[in-house]
Scaffold this motif. Structure first.
Motif, PDB file in Angstrom:
ATOM      1  N   GLY A 102      51.976  34.441 -22.436  1.00 19.97           N
ATOM      2  CA  GLY A 102      53.346  34.571 -22.914  1.00 19.97           C
ATOM      3  C   GLY A 102      53.475  35.353 -24.204  1.00 19.97           C
ATOM      4  O   GLY A 102      54.446  36.097 -24.395  1.00 19.97           O
ATOM      5  N   ALA A 151      57.031  35.124 -17.927  1.00 21.89           N
ATOM      6  CA  ALA A 151      57.192  35.036 -19.381  1.00 21.89           C
ATOM      7  C   ALA A 151      58.239  36.022 -19.888  1.00 21.89           C
ATOM      8  O   ALA A 151      59.118  35.667 -20.685  1.00 21.89           O
ATOM      9  CB  ALA A 151      55.846  35.301 -20.062  1.00 21.89           C
ATOM     10  N   TYR A 155      61.848  35.230 -21.584  1.00 27.91           N
ATOM     11  CA  TYR A 155      62.045  35.705 -22.949  1.00 27.91           C
ATOM     12  C   TYR A 155      63.360  36.464 -23.099  1.00 27.91           C
ATOM     13  O   TYR A 155      63.922  36.530 -24.196  1.00 27.91           O
ATOM     14  CB  TYR A 155      60.873  36.591 -23.356  1.00 27.91           C
ATOM     15  N   PHE A 170      58.917  29.767 -26.758  1.00 27.78           N
ATOM     16  CA  PHE A 170      58.280  28.530 -26.280  1.00 27.78           C
ATOM     17  C   PHE A 170      58.381  28.427 -24.765  1.00 27.78           C
ATOM     18  O   PHE A 170      57.390  28.158 -24.076  1.00 27.78           O
ATOM     19  CB  PHE A 170      58.939  27.315 -26.933  1.00 27.78           C
ATOM     20  N   LEU A 171      59.582  28.642 -24.239  1.00 29.72           N
ATOM     21  CA  LEU A 171      59.781  28.541 -22.789  1.00 29.72           C
ATOM     22  C   LEU A 171      58.996  29.616 -22.045  1.00 29.72           C
ATOM     23  O   LEU A 171      58.451  29.359 -20.968  1.00 29.72           O
ATOM     24  CB  LEU A 171      61.273  28.653 -22.459  1.00 29.72           C
ATOM     25  N   ALA A 173      56.110  31.038 -22.897  1.00 27.50           N
ATOM     26  CA  ALA A 173      54.694  30.666 -22.854  1.00 27.50           C
ATOM     27  C   ALA A 173      54.463  29.477 -21.937  1.00 27.50           C
ATOM     28  O   ALA A 173      53.514  29.462 -21.141  1.00 27.50           O
ATOM     29  CB  ALA A 173      54.196  30.354 -24.268  1.00 27.50           C
ATOM     30  N   CYS A 174      55.321  28.490 -22.040  1.00 31.21           N
ATOM     31  CA  CYS A 174      55.166  27.261 -21.253  1.00 31.21           C
ATOM     32  C   CYS A 174      55.338  27.523 -19.760  1.00 31.21           C
ATOM     33  O   CYS A 174      54.506  27.125 -18.935  1.00 31.21           O
ATOM     34  CB  CYS A 174      56.168  26.222 -21.738  1.00 31.21           C
ATOM     35  N   GLY A 222      52.986  26.496 -25.503  1.00 29.97           N
ATOM     36  CA  GLY A 222      54.266  26.987 -25.995  1.00 29.97           C
ATOM     37  C   GLY A 222      54.415  26.797 -27.492  1.00 29.97           C
ATOM     38  O   GLY A 222      54.848  27.700 -28.222  1.00 29.97           O
ATOM     39  N   THR A 225      51.988  29.166 -29.365  1.00 37.07           N
ATOM     40  CA  THR A 225      52.460  30.552 -29.305  1.00 37.07           C
ATOM     41  C   THR A 225      53.536  30.816 -30.345  1.00 37.07           C
ATOM     42  O   THR A 225      53.527  31.845 -31.037  1.00 37.07           O
ATOM     43  CB  THR A 225      52.988  30.875 -27.899  1.00 37.07           C
TER      44      THR A 225
END
Length: 247
Positions: A102, A151, A155, A170-171, A173-174, A222, A225
């Motif tokens: 991510g 990712a 983003y 965060f979202l 990467a997660c 997340g 990152t």
């Protein structure tokens, strides 16, 4: 506060290195060498290669237009390598690991990370015996293609003003982490359908096995990152970071 965050990031990376050097006997989530039937190994290679060729062209063009980004690309590659090489024991003798995709996808977009992610998987297969060459197409499709695409798409929520930058990062990467494992579960399910219930039952079994450890790992990835991005943004004068300040 910034000094504390920096030490937390360093501690997290050192912890990753500790697990990497002390869990050599565990099975990695990358599909191991020779595990897939030949027809499925070839199928995933064929599906993966067009994405890699497009990514390679984008990478070359990006470096020609912005040669100053080489160091950031190297950093994104190192971040992906360290996190995806971290192996945490799961169940039934398997293991789970973060992907680290991510971060680079948010910086450079999905296509550059297709190449970087593939190179990471290649080095891990050759140097660490994580994954394999025959299964590289399947592993790269899940982590280096699906992961970056998810990712980058997530983003864009920040670019559209729907969520803050930190939440979007965060979202990204997660969810890219989780998408990688869902894709791998699909790959294993179609190659090894269950006698009762077929592909769907097999998918639920594989996905359920790794969800136990992968969900908390994805959340942790997340958070890490976002911390790494914030740390770099405090010291980095690149326009890549300047546009995010104050978000």
């Amino acid at each position: 506060m910034m000094r504390t965050s920096r030490w937390v990031v360093i501690a997290a990376l050192l912890t990753s290195y500790f697990f990497l050097t002390n869990e050599q006997d565990a099975y990695a989530m990358h599909i191991m060498e020779g595990f897939l039937p030949a027809k499925w190994a070839l199928f995933w290679w064929g599906l993966f290669l067009p994405f890699f060729l497009v990514g390679l062209r984008r990478l070359v063009r990006t470096l020609k237009e912005h040669p100053e980004q080489k160091l950031l690309m190297a950093l994104a590659g190192a971040f992906t390598f360290v996190l995806s090489a971290l192996k945490i024991p799961s169940v039934t003798g398997s293991s789970s690991h973060p992907t680290g995709i991510g971060f680079g996808a948010a910086l450079f977009g999905p296509w550059v990370m297709v190449v970087i992610g593939t190179l990471v998987l290649l080095f891990q297969a050759l140097l660490l015996a994580h994954g394999g060459l025959t299964t590289l197409g399947a592993n790269a499709l899940s982590m280096a293609v699906v992961g970056p695409l998810v990712a980058f798409s997530v983003y864009q929520l920040h670019r559209r003003g729907l969520v803050s930058h930190r939440v979007a990062l965060f979202l990204a990467a997660c969810l890219s982490d989780l998408a990688t494992y869902v894709t791998t579960s699909v790959q294993l399910a179609v190659a090894f359908p269950a006698p009762d219930g077929g592909v769907l039952a097999s998918f639920l079994k594989f996905a359920g096995i790794f969800a136990i450890t992968q969900v908390p790992l994805a959340v942790t990835e997340g958070i890490l990152t976002v911390m790494v991005w914030n740390w770099l943004a405090s010291y980095q004068a690149s326009p890549l970071f300047e546009r995010e300040k104050g978000a």
